[in-house]
Design an enzyme around this catalytic site. Structure first.
Site, short mmCIF file in Angstrom:
data_model
loop_
_atom_site.label_atom_id
_atom_site.label_comp_id
_atom_site.label_asym_id
_atom_site.label_seq_id
_atom_site.Cartn_x
_atom_site.Cartn_y
_atom_site.Cartn_z
N VAL A 42 -12.63 36.76 -7.27
CA VAL A 42 -11.72 37.68 -6.55
C VAL A 42 -12.48 38.94 -6.18
O VAL A 42 -12.42 39.42 -5.05
CB VAL A 42 -10.50 38.04 -7.44
CG1 VAL A 42 -9.70 39.17 -6.80
CG2 VAL A 42 -9.62 36.82 -7.66
N GLY A 184 1.46 49.81 -7.82
CA GLY A 184 0.37 49.81 -8.80
C GLY A 184 -0.96 50.06 -8.12
O GLY A 184 -1.02 50.66 -7.03
N ILE A 186 -3.34 47.96 -6.74
CA ILE A 186 -3.62 47.30 -5.46
C ILE A 186 -2.76 47.90 -4.36
O ILE A 186 -3.24 48.21 -3.27
CB ILE A 186 -3.39 45.78 -5.56
CG1 ILE A 186 -4.46 45.17 -6.47
CG2 ILE A 186 -3.40 45.12 -4.18
CD1 ILE A 186 -4.39 43.66 -6.61
N GLU A 205 8.84 50.46 -5.75
CA GLU A 205 8.34 50.36 -7.13
C GLU A 205 9.53 50.35 -8.08
O GLU A 205 10.40 51.22 -8.01
CB GLU A 205 7.39 51.52 -7.43
CG GLU A 205 7.02 51.72 -8.89
CD GLU A 205 6.38 50.50 -9.55
OE1 GLU A 205 5.38 49.99 -9.05
OE2 GLU A 205 6.92 50.06 -10.60
N VAL A 271 2.49 42.90 -7.30
CA VAL A 271 3.27 43.18 -8.52
C VAL A 271 2.55 42.73 -9.78
O VAL A 271 3.17 42.51 -10.82
CB VAL A 271 4.66 42.50 -8.44
CG1 VAL A 271 5.51 43.11 -7.35
CG2 VAL A 271 4.53 40.99 -8.22
N GLY A 272 1.24 42.59 -9.72
CA GLY A 272 0.47 42.20 -10.89
C GLY A 272 -0.14 40.82 -10.73
O GLY A 272 0.07 40.15 -9.71
N ALA A 321 -13.21 44.19 -13.49
CA ALA A 321 -14.44 43.41 -13.32
C ALA A 321 -15.51 43.82 -14.34
O ALA A 321 -16.22 42.96 -14.88
CB ALA A 321 -14.96 43.59 -11.90
N HIS A 445 -26.63 72.37 -10.01
CA HIS A 445 -25.78 73.18 -9.14
C HIS A 445 -26.29 73.05 -7.72
O HIS A 445 -27.51 73.08 -7.51
CB HIS A 445 -25.83 74.65 -9.57
CG HIS A 445 -25.02 75.55 -8.69
ND1 HIS A 445 -23.65 75.59 -8.76
CD2 HIS A 445 -25.40 76.40 -7.71
CE1 HIS A 445 -23.20 76.44 -7.86
NE2 HIS A 445 -24.24 76.96 -7.21
P1 NAD Z 1 -0.34 46.55 -11.27
O1 NAD Z 1 0.09 46.04 -12.58
O2 NAD Z 1 -1.36 47.62 -11.20
O3 NAD Z 1 0.92 47.09 -10.44
C1 NAD Z 1 2.03 46.30 -10.18
C2 NAD Z 1 3.22 47.21 -9.97
O4 NAD Z 1 4.28 46.44 -9.46
C3 NAD Z 1 3.72 47.86 -11.24
O5 NAD Z 1 3.84 49.25 -11.04
C4 NAD Z 1 5.07 47.21 -11.46
O6 NAD Z 1 6.01 48.07 -12.06
C5 NAD Z 1 5.49 46.86 -10.04
N1 NAD Z 1 6.44 45.75 -9.93
C6 NAD Z 1 6.42 44.59 -10.61
N2 NAD Z 1 7.44 43.80 -10.20
C7 NAD Z 1 8.09 44.48 -9.23
C8 NAD Z 1 9.21 44.20 -8.40
N3 NAD Z 1 9.86 43.03 -8.49
N4 NAD Z 1 9.62 45.13 -7.51
C9 NAD Z 1 8.95 46.32 -7.41
N5 NAD Z 1 7.89 46.64 -8.17
C10 NAD Z 1 7.46 45.73 -9.06
O7 NAD Z 1 -0.81 45.23 -10.46
P2 NAD Z 1 -1.60 45.06 -9.10
O8 NAD Z 1 -1.64 46.33 -8.33
O9 NAD Z 1 -1.04 43.84 -8.47
O10 NAD Z 1 -3.06 44.76 -9.60
C11 NAD Z 1 -3.33 43.56 -10.35
C12 NAD Z 1 -4.35 43.81 -11.41
O11 NAD Z 1 -5.63 44.03 -10.85
C13 NAD Z 1 -4.02 45.03 -12.26
O12 NAD Z 1 -4.22 44.71 -13.61
C14 NAD Z 1 -4.99 46.05 -11.80
O13 NAD Z 1 -5.35 46.96 -12.82
C15 NAD Z 1 -6.19 45.22 -11.36
N6 NAD Z 1 -6.90 45.93 -10.30
C16 NAD Z 1 -7.72 46.96 -10.63
C17 NAD Z 1 -8.33 47.68 -9.64
C18 NAD Z 1 -9.20 48.83 -10.01
O14 NAD Z 1 -9.48 49.01 -11.17
N7 NAD Z 1 -9.60 49.68 -9.05
C19 NAD Z 1 -8.11 47.39 -8.30
C20 NAD Z 1 -7.26 46.36 -8.00
C21 NAD Z 1 -6.65 45.64 -9.01
#
Ligand code: NAD
Length: 469
Positions: A42, A184, A186, A205, A271-272, A321, A445
């Site tokens: 990914v 979240g 992404i 959210e 949403v995760g 990652a 600096h």
């Molecule tokens: P996330 O868990 O960061 O966010 C998902 C959000 O969706 C949460 O705030 C949750 O409350 C909300 N949500 C869930 N179900 C919902 C619904 N039915 N209606 C409305 N809101 C809802 O997940 P993500 O953004 O999909 O990312 C996936 C994973 O990948 C995460 O663990 C994230 O940390 C990781 N990721 C990390 C990075 C980084 O570190 N820069 C970048 C991309 C992804």
């Protein structure tokens, strides 16, 4: 037919798997990597790298279009989205073929197909044409199969109108209106990309706040910028359903007992993620998983079945990652018979919003929940000469130190180059440093890193460039 045998079989060629294979090769293990799609997982194909390419390009557009105060006025600034996507695809291609070459150069082999455990030392690989082949792992199997975007009822991913991050990094045209389900990591990273390309973005959210898990004062800086650019945020809002017709969608959202319909041309469901563990034959082999399907491992990445190891997102949160990479390195060392284990005392996290947020160690909220007495230092980028010279003064560095002995417990940065600045404090926590260790260190600096220095000094009431309140 005779089984093909290797010392180590790695299932999955993402950041966890390819690092494990390279490290295994360095340690003299004869290694096979099984990958069903493209090497890089990914992260390289449609996650970290492509999104960062889009973030840096759209960030540049944004800076140019807001540089009037610097005397820079550009008329007719135009973004060729297909060309931007082509540039991004070139980076992805370079990196994915690069990691495949690194695995091969370290002596590893790569086979394309889906792997399934048929025992603690055997793997069946089925290729896209349906042919299967069995392989034997003499010393170990490392499962590094990652995770997949979660889906929600009422939102069928059609990859055209209703999409996930996978499609969102490859759009050939910026949508007029984008509804983001999930505020979240992404959602906010990609939402801000499209906002800079002129898209009206609405975040739905379900929790009372965006980017949950990050201290609210850090999130507020991003939220303010998102709203200032025309973004709309619906908190404690439930995305109920989605009607797709004629290349558009109407999303029904419930908030505070009221229903609202939002018309848009794209819906991004973010949403995760859930672990890719269902089709691996884990139950037949006796490999234990938790209630969400994550493979249970110890700090040496061993599962409950001797010879079977697991690393990366398939082993649970946080899905990062660099966590997978470290686990991959350690797992390969353990398989090679070395004394090695993971210690995630200092695990940084970076969110590439505008501005970026980066954290390491304990947050202020966690420290308070755990009843730890802390001192907080804060230094705003508005007081940094370098940040002013970059016209990037939003945000601050926040340092959390133990009130009793000034040991560094955590750091949060929201602002320019936060993802780079966090490295210094990650080392500080890893080395069990004290606030004085950072403040005694000479920082160049004029640099943004002085803000880190000043924030630690502020915790000690010794900041030079702000008043110590
Ligand atoms: P996330 O868990 O960061 O966010 C998902 C959000 O969706 C949460 O705030 C949750 O409350 C909300 N949500 C869930 N179900 C919902 C619904 N039915 N209606 C409305 N809101 C809802 O997940 P993500 O953004 O999909 O990312 C996936 C994973 O990948 C995460 O663990 C994230 O940390 C990781 N990721 C990390 C990075 C980084 O570190 N820069 C970048 C991309 C992804």
């Amino acid at each position: 037919m005779r089984d093909k045998s290797y010392d180590l079989i790695v299932i999955g060629g993402g950041p966890g798997g390819y690092v494990a294979a390279i490290r295994a090769g360095q340690l003299g293990l004869d290694t096979l990597v099984v990958e069903r799609e493209s090497m890089g997982g990914v992260c390289l194909n449609w996650g970290c790298i492509p999104s960062k390419a889009l973030i840096s390009a759209t960030g540049l557009v944004d800076r140019i279009s807001h540089a009037q105060a610097m005397g820079i006025e550009v008329q007719g600034l135009r973004i060729d989205v297909p060309k931007l996507q082509g540039w991004k695809d070139g980076i992805v291609k370079k990196l994915t073929s690069g990691v495949a070459n690194l695995v091969k150069s370290s002596g590893g082999a790569i086979v394309e197909g889906s792997a399934r455990l048929t025992g603690a030392h055997t793997v069946l690989v089925t290729s896209a044409d349906g042919k299967s082949e069995s392989y034997v792992a003499r010393k170990g199997i490392i499962i590094a199969t990652g995770a997949t975007p979660l889906q929600i009822p009422g939102f069928d991913i059609d990859s055209e109108v209703v999409i996930t991050a996978r499609e969102a990094v490859s759009l050939q045209r910026a949508p007029e209106t984008l509804v983001l389900i999930g505020g979240g990591v992404i959602g906010m990273e990609l939402g801000m990309v499209y906002q800079k390309l002129g898209t009206k973005v609405v975040v739905v959210e379900m929790l009372p706040r965006l980017l949950s898990g990050v201290d609210p004062d850090l999130v507020k800086v991003v939220e303010r910028k998102f709203k200032k650019a025309g973004g709309e945020i619906l908190l404690e809002a439930r995305a109920k359903s989605c009607q797709v017709q004629g290349g558009r969608a109407v999303v029904t959202v419930e908030q505070g007992g009221q229903e609202r319909s939002i018309d848009c041309d794209k819906v991004l469901v973010a949403v995760g993620f859930r672990p890719n563990s269902a089709e691996l034959g884990l139950a037949d082999t006796g490999v234990a998983t938790d209630a969400r399907g994550h493979i249970v491992v110890d700090d040496m990445l061993k599962t409950n079945v001797p010879g079977v190891y697991a690393i990366g997102d398939v082993t649970g949160m946080p899905y990062l990652a660099h966590r997978a990479m470290k686990q991959g390195e350690v797992a390969a060392e353990v398989v090679a018979g070395h004394k090695s284990a993971c210690d995630f005392r200092a695990m940084p996290s970076a969110i590439f919003t505008d501005p970026e947020i980066a954290t390491v160690g304990l947050s202020e909220s966690q420290a308070k929940e755990e009843g730890i007495a802390i001192k907080i230092g804060k230094f705003p980028f508005a007081a940094s000469g370098r940040a002013m010279a970059m016209a990037e003064t939003d945000g601050f560095v926040k340092t959390i130190v133990d009130a009793e002995n000034d040991q560094v417990l955590g750091v949060g940065v929201v602002g320019p180059e936060a993802s780079e600045l966090i490295a210094e404090s990650t080392l500080a926590i890893e080395m069990c440093a004290y606030a004085q260790d950072v403040s005694l260190t000479i920082h160049s600096h004029p640099t943004l890193s002085e803000a880190m220095d000043e924030s630690f000094r502020h915790a000690l009431k010794e900041a030079i460039h702000i008043i110590n309140k």
